[in-house]
Design an enzyme around this catalytic site. Structure first.
Site, PDB file in Angstrom:
ATOM      1  N   HIS A 171       0.823  -1.203   0.000  1.00  0.00           N
ATOM      2  CA  HIS A 171       0.000   0.000   0.000  1.00  0.00           C
ATOM      3  C   HIS A 171       0.861   1.258   0.000  1.00  0.00           C
ATOM      4  O   HIS A 171       2.011   1.257   0.446  1.00  0.00           O
ATOM      5  CB  HIS A 171      -0.922  -0.002   1.214  1.00  0.00           C
ATOM      6  N   GLU A 221       0.782   3.981   1.744  1.00  0.00           N
ATOM      7  CA  GLU A 221       1.217   4.466   3.049  1.00  0.00           C
ATOM      8  C   GLU A 221       2.436   3.678   3.546  1.00  0.00           C
ATOM      9  O   GLU A 221       3.400   4.261   4.050  1.00  0.00           O
ATOM     10  CB  GLU A 221       0.084   4.337   4.088  1.00  0.00           C
ATOM     11  N   CYS A 227      -6.116   1.548   5.489  1.00  0.00           N
ATOM     12  CA  CYS A 227      -6.650   0.275   5.966  1.00  0.00           C
ATOM     13  C   CYS A 227      -6.056  -0.032   7.341  1.00  0.00           C
ATOM     14  O   CYS A 227      -5.217   0.727   7.842  1.00  0.00           O
ATOM     15  CB  CYS A 227      -6.305  -0.845   4.975  1.00  0.00           C
ATOM     16  N   CYS A 282      -2.116  -0.394   7.294  1.00  0.00           N
ATOM     17  CA  CYS A 282      -1.450   0.903   7.168  1.00  0.00           C
ATOM     18  C   CYS A 282      -1.660   1.751   8.412  1.00  0.00           C
ATOM     19  O   CYS A 282      -0.748   2.466   8.840  1.00  0.00           O
ATOM     20  CB  CYS A 282      -1.944   1.626   5.916  1.00  0.00           C
TER      21      CYS A 282
END
Length: 163
Positions: free
Chosen positions: A79, A81, A107, A110
């Site tokens: 992801h 992040e 999410c 993250c």
């Protein structure tokens, strides 16, 4: 008086540009870690270094019909992040007290990484359906703000000398 974007708009627009580098088939996500109005690092979602991109390999989540917000571990990509945090670590840049600007709400994976890296504020454009992440943020005391796309695009400022 100069007509220019506020800081939140500025960094969210940068996150949108960062997302254009994404190799994810499902969702283009961009993240920017900032401290004292200075960019520490950026990240976008996609396969790890040295691994073929999902655009080439196909999307495992789509093949298995996994809905958004579920079974995050079944994905070839990292992801945005996480990639921004990893990029800061790779460069030896401290993230303590940083702010995250992201195209999407983080999410749970993250969120945990952001809390552990010292992030103290999260600003995003698009909500993401992860109730556990939202509960963790609420418990942590980290400030979280959603600035929807329509509000972001309604900001009036000058680009290239023209409004």
């Amino acid at each position: 008086m100069l007509n220019r974007p506020d800081w939140d708009t500025y960094f969210l627009l940068i996150a949108k540009v960062v997302s254009s580098r994404s190799t994810c088939i499902r969702r283009k996500v961009g993240a920017v870690l900032v401290k004292d109005h200075q960019i520490l690092s950026t990240g976008y979602n996609g396969a790890p270094k040295g691994i073929i991109h999902c655009e080439e390999a196909g999307c495992l989540r789509e093949k298995l019909s996994i809905p958004s917000g579920e079974r995050h571990e079944i994905c070839r990509g990292s992801h945005a992040e996480i990639n921004a945090i990893a990029q800061a670590a790779y460069a030896g840049v401290s993230t303590a007290g940083c702010w995250l600007y992201c195209t999407h709400e983080p999410c749970v994976y993250c969120t945990k990484a952001l809390l552990n890296c010292g992030c103290s504020r999260i600003v995003f454009i698009n909500p993401y359906p992860d109730q556990i992440a939202r509960e963790m943020i609420a418990q942590s005391g980290v400030e979280i703000i959603c600035i929807p796309e329509d509000k972001l695009l309604n900001e009036t400022f000058s680009i290239g000398g023209k409004t």
